[in-house]
Design a protein around this motif. Structure first.
Motif: not given
Length: 355
Positions: A67-72
């Protein structure tokens, strides 16, 4: 017969239950409080970094979390290992609920679960020699370090014994990551989190580290949770892939099934961005470009959290859009699939984009 290292709820050795997955995560939540005020810090909200994740990993399996950066992704991994305390939820490791373990029980559980960090330059203490770094874990967890322990560990990850008395700054990035791997496998764990272990390395070194991780998995019977951005590496190493967006899993499937038949529009966008080493295919295929930024995890959209960036949302009728706005989509089986799940109200009836 007792299996060494297995844990009972009270932290004592016990035989693992038959047929129990290595890792079971049930509705895992991690919210970070937002505080305001000068003298009295009041909680005015929460960052919903991980918001209700459920996941199962079988013994000897590699599950990738993308997933993208910052998605957890990294917060999920740290909450599973209790490097950060979960807000709620349950994590079972080899049949034991580690979220309920006390200090001593958790200390013993550290033998069974380890992590390899992303940055090999920041994860090693620059004031300690490699021998001290690798010996520290044995000392902290009450195990004996014999004369050959460190040399055997270094040999396992492809490093010479003479390196043991050097400091981290004397090694390249790939060598440091090998040392990090040696530290993680020192006490023969069962479950290892790989938190983007090759993203900080050169491409040629990445292949060596990935091959080493696969060899160790075969030799030691390890189970991996592999966190990554590079989908080409994910396709090479993983058995199953879970796709995260804004604190939740939006799709999970067997590796080939997910790459060949992605159902969630977010997964389709991710896969469409993976370069293909065939100029003829690359020239004619369409890349899906997502608009806007990831919403604020402190105030996520209602209903489907991806709808504000969903490239299919504009194609829906007004009544269909209302469903996306009002109802969070459950992570359900795709019709006709055995294990493929997607959290999209219209995943099964919309055209699938193939890379």
């Amino acid at each position: 017969m007792t299996r060494p290292g297995s844990l009972s709820p009270n932290g004592l050795d016990a035989a693992p239950p038959n047929g129990v997955p290595m890792l079971e995560v049930h509705n895992l939540v991690k919210h970070f409080p937002i505080r305001s005020g000068v003298f009295i810090k009041r909680v005015i909200g929460h960052v919903k970094a991980v918001d209700g994740i459920s996941l199962t990993i079988n013994r000897g399996e590699t599950v990738a979390l993308v997933g993208e950066s910052g998605c957890g992704k990294s917060t999920t991994a740290r909450a599973i290992l209790r490097l950060v305390e979960p807000t709620s939820g349950q994590v079972n490791l080899d049949g034991v609920n580690i979220t309920r373990l006390g200090k001593e029980g958790l200390r013993r559980a550290r033998r069974e679960m380890q992590i390899i960090f992303q940055d090999p330059y920041a994860s090693l203490n620059p004031r300690m020699t490699i021998r001290q770094i690798l010996s520290e874990k044995y000392q902290l967890l009450g195990s004996q370090v014999t004369k050959s322990t460190i040399s055997d560990l270094l040999d396992t990850v492809g490093l010479a014994e003479e390196y043991a008395d050097r400091y981290p700054h004397e090694f390249s990035g790939g060598q440091r990551q090998r040392i990090g791997i040696a530290r993680a496998i020192a006490l023969n764990p069962k479950f290892v989190v790989l938190d983007e272990p090759v993203s900080a390395l050169d491409v040629s070194i990445q292949a060596q580290i990935v091959n080493l991780l696969e060899d160790l998995q075969d030799q030691l019977g390890l189970t991996y949770l592999f966190i990554a951005h590079d989908l080409s590496v994910v396709r090479h190493i993983s058995d199953r892939v879970a796709v995260m967006y804004l604190g939740g899993i939006v799709e999970i499937a067997d590796r080939d099934d997910l790459f060949d038949r992605p159902y969630h529009p977010y997964t389709q966008a991710l896969i469409s961005a993976v370069p293909i080493p065939d100029p003829r295919v690359e020239r004619i295929r369409e890349t899906i470009v997502l608009r806007g930024d990831v919403p604020n995890p402190a105030n996520p959209p209602s209903g489907c959290r991806f709808r504000t960036r969903c490239w299919k949302f504009e194609q829906l009728t007004e009544s269909e859009r209302r469903v996306c706005i009002e109802q969070p989509p459950p992570l359900n089986l795709v019709p006709g699939a055995r294990t493929h799940r997607a959290a999209c109200h219209y995943a099964a009836v919309r055209e699938v984009v193939r890379a």
